[in-house]
Scaffold this motif. Structure first.
Motif, PDB file in Angstrom:
ATOM      1  N   ARG A  41       7.178  66.428  55.564  1.00  0.00           N
ATOM      2  CA  ARG A  41       7.283  67.720  56.240  1.00  0.00           C
ATOM      3  C   ARG A  41       5.927  68.279  56.637  1.00  0.00           C
ATOM      4  O   ARG A  41       5.761  68.819  57.740  1.00  0.00           O
ATOM      5  N   ARG A  45      18.126  64.694  57.250  1.00  0.00           N
ATOM      6  CA  ARG A  45      16.847  64.810  56.558  1.00  0.00           C
ATOM      7  C   ARG A  45      16.993  65.604  55.263  1.00  0.00           C
ATOM      8  O   ARG A  45      16.471  65.229  54.218  1.00  0.00           O
ATOM      9  N   LYS A  46      17.747  66.701  55.330  1.00  0.00           N
ATOM     10  CA  LYS A  46      17.942  67.542  54.154  1.00  0.00           C
ATOM     11  C   LYS A  46      18.722  66.829  53.063  1.00  0.00           C
ATOM     12  O   LYS A  46      18.499  67.047  51.868  1.00  0.00           O
TER      13      LYS A  46
END
Length: 335
Positions: A250, A301-302
């Protein structure tokens, strides 16, 4: 449970089956060989029934793509390891045993590829994997033996079994339990670069990926989509952005992503001049379709698990190395 199965995904590939399946049967040493048919409309299944009646066929009514076809089939294959093998591959004697031995010796090893040479020019590496794949700081892939369109002659310069960032989907040995744990191939990709995404997820889960050059195969290449196809250009650019959004750390994503987008837009000019307007338009369409997919990719992604960020990624920019510094081979870029 059998130890290993060789699984070939077929879609209207009767000619490839005729030409290359015999070598797979001959050199797979009684390991199970399975053909997964993705809704072929040619005579593939009839050919298999007539010439290889002892081979298991898993037939689907429609084409689920490279990713969907394998994901469905691996639910039905009962073996510890599975080789995802392209139908346009000729294998050589002893191609399974070195990799099987390597994977049995290390439970953290999720995927391995053999050395991949060009079937049309057997002295040289093949574009799709060569002697193991890497990813640079902005997500551009390259290989030991192939950087962009510079393909090296195989003079045994990459004979070491070692960690790589990604292993080629042309001949991808996977540990089935790790494959299922990682969620399999991402079906949004349909085809192209899906193995890079899977291998990145393997590394994030704490697994390893290697190349084992003691095993050798020969890949025809372009068996699904020729490099001159705008659709291949489209898939490569769309999927390249998707890989970065799904998997990049991130803190790095915020600065890397705008640079990658800008470089891709420069590529529109290059591809239009060198390959024609349809390729430039394919990149534009790839970007628009990728933008529409962002909410879905962010959800993935989460939900993805990140146990480890340790992996053998290249910390430089391969575009800069290749085009500006004129470093055309893996060894010159990354000794």
């Amino acid at each position: 449970m059998s130890k290993i199965a060789v699984a070939l995904l077929n879609f209207n590939g009767k000619t490839h089956l005729e030409n290359y399946l015999p070598s797979v049967v001959q050199f797979s040493n009684d390991h199970e060989v399975i053909v997964i048919d993705n809704g072929s409309t040619d005579d593939s299944i009839e050919f298999l029934q007539s010439h290889f009646p002892y081979i298991r066929v898993i037939a689907y009514a429609k084409n689920y793509g490279f990713c969907g076809g394998y994901n469905k089939a691996l639910q039905e294959i009962d073996s510890e390891f599975v080789v995802l093998l392209n139908t346009d591959v000729q294998v050589s004697k002893g191609w399974i045993e070195p990799i099987l031995k390597l994977m049995e010796s290390d439970e953290s090893l999720a995927a391995v590829q053999p050395k991949i040479l060009d079937l049309k020019r057997k002295t040289h590496f093949e574009y799709a994997g060569a002697a193991g794949g890497y990813l640079d700081i902005l997500g551009y892939p390259f290989c030991r033996g192939r950087v962009f369109h510079t393909i090296e002659k195989d003079i045994q310069q990459y004979q070491e079994t070692q960690d790589v960032f990604w292993a080629s989907g042309a001949s991808l040995f996977v540990r089935k339990s790790a494959y299922l744990e990682a969620g399999g191939l991402d079906e949004d990709f349909f085809a192209h670069m899906e193995e890079i995404d899977l291998c990145w997820r393997f590394w994030n889960l704490g697994y390893k990926v290697k190349v084992c050059p003691e095993s050798v195969i020969y890949h025809l290449g372009g068996g699904t989509l020729d490099k001159s196809s705008p659709k291949k250009t489209y898939l490569n650019f769309r999927n390249g952005l998707t890989i970065l959004l799904k998997n990049e750390d991130r803190s790095d994503l915020f600065w890397k992503f705008p640079i990658r987008l800008a470089l891709d837009w420069l590529a529109i000019i290059q591809f239009t001049i060198l390959s024609g307007l349809p390729h430039g338009l394919a990149i534009i369409r790839a970007h628009f379709d990728f933008m529409r997919s962002i909410p879905r990719q962010l959800k993935k992604r989460k939900s993805s698990i990140r146990i480890s960020q340790s992996n053998p990624r290249y910390g430089g920019l391969v575009i800069w190395d290749y085009f500006i510094r004129q470093k055309k081979t893996y060894r010159k870029i990354k000794p």
